[in-house]
Design a protein around this motif. Structure first.
Motif, PDB file in Angstrom:
ATOM      1  N   GLY A 240       0.812  -1.214   0.000  1.00 28.77           N
ATOM      2  CA  GLY A 240       0.000   0.000   0.000  1.00 28.77           C
ATOM      3  C   GLY A 240       0.843   1.260   0.000  1.00 28.77           C
ATOM      4  O   GLY A 240       0.586   2.195  -0.761  1.00 28.77           O
ATOM      5  N   VAL A 241       1.868   1.301   0.834  1.00 33.34           N
ATOM      6  CA  VAL A 241       2.723   2.487   0.917  1.00 33.34           C
ATOM      7  C   VAL A 241       3.474   2.699  -0.397  1.00 33.34           C
ATOM      8  O   VAL A 241       3.601   3.833  -0.875  1.00 33.34           O
ATOM      9  N   LEU A 242       3.961   1.629  -1.007  1.00 32.00           N
ATOM     10  CA  LEU A 242       4.647   1.774  -2.287  1.00 32.00           C
ATOM     11  C   LEU A 242       3.698   2.257  -3.382  1.00 32.00           C
ATOM     12  O   LEU A 242       4.090   3.039  -4.256  1.00 32.00           O
ATOM     13  N   LEU A 243       2.442   1.814  -3.326  1.00 38.15           N
ATOM     14  CA  LEU A 243       1.461   2.303  -4.291  1.00 38.15           C
ATOM     15  C   LEU A 243       1.188   3.790  -4.064  1.00 38.15           C
ATOM     16  O   LEU A 243       1.051   4.555  -5.021  1.00 38.15           O
ATOM     17  N   VAL A 244       1.133   4.208  -2.805  1.00 41.16           N
ATOM     18  CA  VAL A 244       0.951   5.631  -2.487  1.00 41.16           C
ATOM     19  C   VAL A 244       2.113   6.449  -3.037  1.00 41.16           C
ATOM     20  O   VAL A 244       1.901   7.490  -3.666  1.00 41.16           O
ATOM     21  N   THR A 245       3.332   5.993  -2.821  1.00 44.69           N
ATOM     22  CA  THR A 245       4.489   6.756  -3.304  1.00 44.69           C
ATOM     23  C   THR A 245       4.509   6.804  -4.832  1.00 44.69           C
ATOM     24  O   THR A 245       4.904   7.813  -5.411  1.00 44.69           O
ATOM     25  N   HIS A 246       4.060   5.734  -5.469  1.00 42.56           N
ATOM     26  CA  HIS A 246       3.986   5.723  -6.933  1.00 42.56           C
ATOM     27  C   HIS A 246       2.909   6.683  -7.430  1.00 42.56           C
ATOM     28  O   HIS A 246       3.062   7.317  -8.471  1.00 42.56           O
ATOM     29  N   GLY A 247       1.817   6.794  -6.703  1.00 40.37           N
ATOM     30  CA  GLY A 247       0.715   7.661  -7.113  1.00 40.37           C
ATOM     31  C   GLY A 247       0.845   9.102  -6.660  1.00 40.37           C
ATOM     32  O   GLY A 247       0.075   9.959  -7.093  1.00 40.37           O
ATOM     33  N   TYR A 248       1.821   9.389  -5.803  1.00 39.12           N
ATOM     34  CA  TYR A 248       1.952  10.748  -5.256  1.00 39.12           C
ATOM     35  C   TYR A 248       2.135  11.793  -6.352  1.00 39.12           C
ATOM     36  O   TYR A 248       1.464  12.820  -6.358  1.00 39.12           O
ATOM     37  N   GLY A 249       3.025  11.539  -7.285  1.00 39.16           N
ATOM     38  CA  GLY A 249       3.250  12.501  -8.366  1.00 39.16           C
ATOM     39  C   GLY A 249       2.013  12.701  -9.218  1.00 39.16           C
ATOM     40  O   GLY A 249       1.745  13.800  -9.708  1.00 39.16           O
ATOM     41  N   LYS A 250       1.241  11.629  -9.380  1.00 38.42           N
ATOM     42  CA  LYS A 250       0.020  11.720 -10.185  1.00 38.42           C
ATOM     43  C   LYS A 250      -1.072  12.490  -9.449  1.00 38.42           C
ATOM     44  O   LYS A 250      -1.859  13.188 -10.083  1.00 38.42           O
ATOM     45  N   ILE A 251      -1.134  12.362  -8.141  1.00 43.76           N
ATOM     46  CA  ILE A 251      -2.186  13.064  -7.396  1.00 43.76           C
ATOM     47  C   ILE A 251      -1.860  14.555  -7.304  1.00 43.76           C
ATOM     48  O   ILE A 251      -2.770  15.385  -7.245  1.00 43.76           O
ATOM     49  N   ILE A 252      -0.589  14.904  -7.322  1.00 41.29           N
ATOM     50  CA  ILE A 252      -0.186  16.315  -7.335  1.00 41.29           C
ATOM     51  C   ILE A 252      -0.588  16.966  -8.659  1.00 41.29           C
ATOM     52  O   ILE A 252      -0.999  18.118  -8.696  1.00 41.29           O
ATOM     53  N   ASN A 253      -0.466  16.207  -9.758  1.00 38.93           N
ATOM     54  CA  ASN A 253      -0.837  16.689 -11.088  1.00 38.93           C
ATOM     55  C   ASN A 253      -1.761  15.649 -11.729  1.00 38.93           C
ATOM     56  O   ASN A 253      -1.320  14.854 -12.553  1.00 38.93           O
ATOM     57  N   PRO A 254      -3.048  15.629 -11.333  1.00 40.80           N
ATOM     58  CA  PRO A 254      -3.937  14.549 -11.767  1.00 40.80           C
ATOM     59  C   PRO A 254      -4.185  14.491 -13.275  1.00 40.80           C
ATOM     60  O   PRO A 254      -4.604  13.449 -13.782  1.00 40.80           O
ATOM     61  N   PHE A 255      -3.923  15.563 -13.983  1.00 37.93           N
ATOM     62  CA  PHE A 255      -4.126  15.539 -15.432  1.00 37.93           C
ATOM     63  C   PHE A 255      -2.811  15.353 -16.191  1.00 37.93           C
ATOM     64  O   PHE A 255      -2.782  15.422 -17.418  1.00 37.93           O
ATOM     65  N   GLY A 256      -1.735  15.094 -15.477  1.00 34.04           N
ATOM     66  CA  GLY A 256      -0.434  14.938 -16.088  1.00 34.04           C
ATOM     67  C   GLY A 256      -0.278  13.678 -16.924  1.00 34.04           C
ATOM     68  O   GLY A 256       0.599  13.592 -17.778  1.00 34.04           O
ATOM     69  N   ALA A 257      -1.115  12.681 -16.692  1.00 36.66           N
ATOM     70  CA  ALA A 257      -1.005  11.416 -17.420  1.00 36.66           C
ATOM     71  C   ALA A 257      -2.040  11.296 -18.535  1.00 36.66           C
ATOM     72  O   ALA A 257      -2.252  10.207 -19.063  1.00 36.66           O
ATOM     73  N   VAL A 258      -2.672  12.395 -18.916  1.00 40.44           N
ATOM     74  CA  VAL A 258      -3.712  12.366 -19.953  1.00 40.44           C
ATOM     75  C   VAL A 258      -3.170  11.761 -21.242  1.00 40.44           C
ATOM     76  O   VAL A 258      -3.774  10.861 -21.838  1.00 40.44           O
ATOM     77  N   GLY A 259      -2.022  12.243 -21.686  1.00 46.02           N
ATOM     78  CA  GLY A 259      -1.445  11.729 -22.930  1.00 46.02           C
ATOM     79  C   GLY A 259      -1.101  10.255 -22.849  1.00 46.02           C
ATOM     80  O   GLY A 259      -1.319   9.498 -23.805  1.00 46.02           O
ATOM     81  N   MET A 260      -0.575   9.814 -21.690  1.00 44.56           N
ATOM     82  CA  MET A 260      -0.206   8.415 -21.533  1.00 44.56           C
ATOM     83  C   MET A 260      -1.441   7.505 -21.592  1.00 44.56           C
ATOM     84  O   MET A 260      -1.437   6.510 -22.309  1.00 44.56           O
ATOM     85  N   VAL A 261      -2.493   7.863 -20.854  1.00 47.41           N
ATOM     86  CA  VAL A 261      -3.662   6.986 -20.832  1.00 47.41           C
ATOM     87  C   VAL A 261      -4.374   6.975 -22.181  1.00 47.41           C
ATOM     88  O   VAL A 261      -4.892   5.943 -22.601  1.00 47.41           O
ATOM     89  N   GLU A 262      -4.371   8.119 -22.871  1.00 45.08           N
ATOM     90  CA  GLU A 262      -4.965   8.136 -24.209  1.00 45.08           C
ATOM     91  C   GLU A 262      -4.106   7.339 -25.184  1.00 45.08           C
ATOM     92  O   GLU A 262      -4.631   6.690 -26.087  1.00 45.08           O
ATOM     93  N   GLY A 263      -2.800   7.339 -24.973  1.00 48.02           N
ATOM     94  CA  GLY A 263      -1.910   6.525 -25.797  1.00 48.02           C
ATOM     95  C   GLY A 263      -2.158   5.038 -25.626  1.00 48.02           C
ATOM     96  O   GLY A 263      -1.864   4.237 -26.521  1.00 48.02           O
ATOM     97  N   LEU A 264      -2.718   4.662 -24.484  1.00 52.88           N
ATOM     98  CA  LEU A 264      -3.073   3.268 -24.236  1.00 52.88           C
ATOM     99  C   LEU A 264      -4.482   2.939 -24.726  1.00 52.88           C
ATOM    100  O   LEU A 264      -4.915   1.799 -24.644  1.00 52.88           O
ATOM    101  N   GLY A 265      -5.198   3.965 -25.205  1.00 52.92           N
ATOM    102  CA  GLY A 265      -6.535   3.735 -25.714  1.00 52.92           C
ATOM    103  C   GLY A 265      -7.654   4.055 -24.743  1.00 52.92           C
ATOM    104  O   GLY A 265      -8.809   3.717 -24.991  1.00 52.92           O
ATOM    105  N   PHE A 266      -7.336   4.694 -23.631  1.00 51.11           N
ATOM    106  CA  PHE A 266      -8.345   5.050 -22.643  1.00 51.11           C
ATOM    107  C   PHE A 266      -8.775   6.497 -22.871  1.00 51.11           C
ATOM    108  O   PHE A 266      -8.055   7.428 -22.530  1.00 51.11           O
ATOM    109  N   TYR A 267      -9.938   6.656 -23.472  1.00 46.55           N
ATOM    110  CA  TYR A 267     -10.479   7.986 -23.793  1.00 46.55           C
ATOM    111  C   TYR A 267     -11.728   8.233 -22.963  1.00 46.55           C
ATOM    112  O   TYR A 267     -12.490   7.303 -22.731  1.00 46.55           O
TER     113      TYR A 267
END
Length: 149
Positions: A36-63
């Motif tokens: 759980g703690v490792l998942l939190v640390t992995h998600g910390y950067g994403k929660i600070i910038n929740p729209f930062g992975a828009v391009g990545m998820v769309e690149g995987l086909g998630f629209y």
């Protein structure tokens, strides 16, 4: 929650059972907290910038990415907290497992890295699968409130 001592096969060396049996709940809790703690640390950067992975998820086909990127951030960050403390362990671990299976697809197939690129994600997905099926144990918030989903 079930009593694991009644469902286990007898130990091959019964004398050693006295050494490891008292630690099984503690070790399971330690695995849950670390995951759980490792998942939190992995998600910390994403929660600070929740729209930062828009391009990545769309690149995987998630629209649309503006939906999936914050959901990914919340799943990793808040899901990790829930798994670590043992609250709503099964649904949080299941959501984390789904995220990790997507990373298996990404690293193993999309980037063409095969097993070498996906092996860590496979291992992490298996850990979260364990908690999605098993739930938490006596050392969790779920146990303290007396409910598990």
């Amino acid at each position: 929650m079930t009593d694991l001592t009644s469902t286990r096969p007898p130990a091959m060396v019964p004398a050693l059972q006295r050494l490891y049996l008292p630690f099984d709940t503690t070790v399971e809790t330690l695995l849950r907290v670390i995951a759980g703690v490792l998942l939190v640390t992995h998600g910390y950067g994403k929660i600070i910038n929740p729209f930062g992975a828009v391009g990545m998820v769309e690149g995987l086909g998630f629209y649309p990415g503006v939906f999936w990127s914050p959901l990914l951030a919340a799943t990793e960050f808040f899901g990790g907290i829930l798994v670590a403390i043992g609250l709503f362990t099964r649904p949080a671990a299941f959501a984390a497992m789904i995220v990790l299976l997507v990373t298996v697809y990404f690293h193993g197939i999309v980037t063409g890295d095969g097993l070498a690129g996906a092996e860590k994600s496979i291992l992490w997905a298996a850990i979260f699968l364990f908690f999605a099926v098993r739930g938490s144990n006596a050392q969790s918030v779920d146990a303290k409130i007396g409910k598990q989903i």
